[in-house]
Design an enzyme around this catalytic site. Sequence first.
Site: not given
Ligand code: ASP
Length: 355
Positions: A221, A249, A251, A272-274
Amino acid sequence: MRKLAFLLLSTALFLGCNLNSKKESVIEVDTNSNKKINEFAIIIHGGAGTILKKNMSDEKEAEYKTKLEEAIKVGHTILKNGGTSQEAVMKTIQVMEESPLFNAGKGAVFTHEETNELDASFMDGKTLNAGAVAGVKDVKSPIELAIKIMTDSDHVMLSGTGASNFAKEKGLEIVDPSYFYTENRFQSLQRIKNRAKTQLDHDDKKAAFYDADIKNSKFGTVGCVALDKYGNIAAGTSTGGMTNKRWGRIGDAPIIGSGTYANNKTCGVSSTGWGEYFIRSQVAYDISAQMEYQEKTLKEATKDVIQNKLTQLGGTGGVVALDKNGNMSFEFNTAGMYRASMNDKGELIVKIYKE
Ligand code: ASP
């Protein structure tokens, strides 16, 4: 009697010293948090995850660093010339959306159905206005659409076909969905699908199937936070989400308070992340709230939210954040995060791994 006088005097001295040093340290903290470090500043990320030196060629590393530098310099020039943080955030993110290196715009990851579905959000720290878009498939610049939703609609978040129709009405650039295709992202999806299938054949655990999808998908991201010369903070985030995502889905990236937050009173944040963990932790807003209600510094707040709270929940990822005085913070609990910052003196930091 002399003994008593000595005792009283030394107690008074001891207390005096202690009170003094306490007072000093309070003053020190206050002075720090109220001191303008930078008149303007900008900070970006290009995703966090298992980014290890051993898996990266020198050429790839140079490519990422060059693109991060190019992007941040676009925003920095805007700020330096008296432009707004809103413009700086949009134009900086657009450089990364147009680069296949990042999981945003061109180069976005693939869904289970082999499409690209894009999410983005933007927040203005002065007015607390915000705009967000989820699951669009044909708008070239999702960050621009998020800003348009903020400025030209009565809503904060639009999704799917409706969001595309709004973009068309507002004259934003529409592209054929194939514009977002990149071979390596497509191959990543195939690898994840194959791996998950093998795992299913062997142990038939549905949970493991979903876990494998998510854990192994590459993050990437992009996000940006800027402080302009007028004291206004803006933050934005843009993403393709997670490889192999399905069922529409969404995020954290388009969720105000999770993926993006900005408030001139405190700070601006892009995550950014999960995503699932960032939504449950309200990461971006929590950082601002800790600064507002607990009077924490930016560094203390980002550290607590990422290294303590998010980590304890099992979430992985990071943030870039910038406060009203131009202090900046990179904080992540993964092996790496593509990141860069630039202050009003033009000092540039571009990094990928932990130190
Ligand atoms: N946060 C983003 C998501 O869960 C993914 C990412 O940051 O790479 O969609």
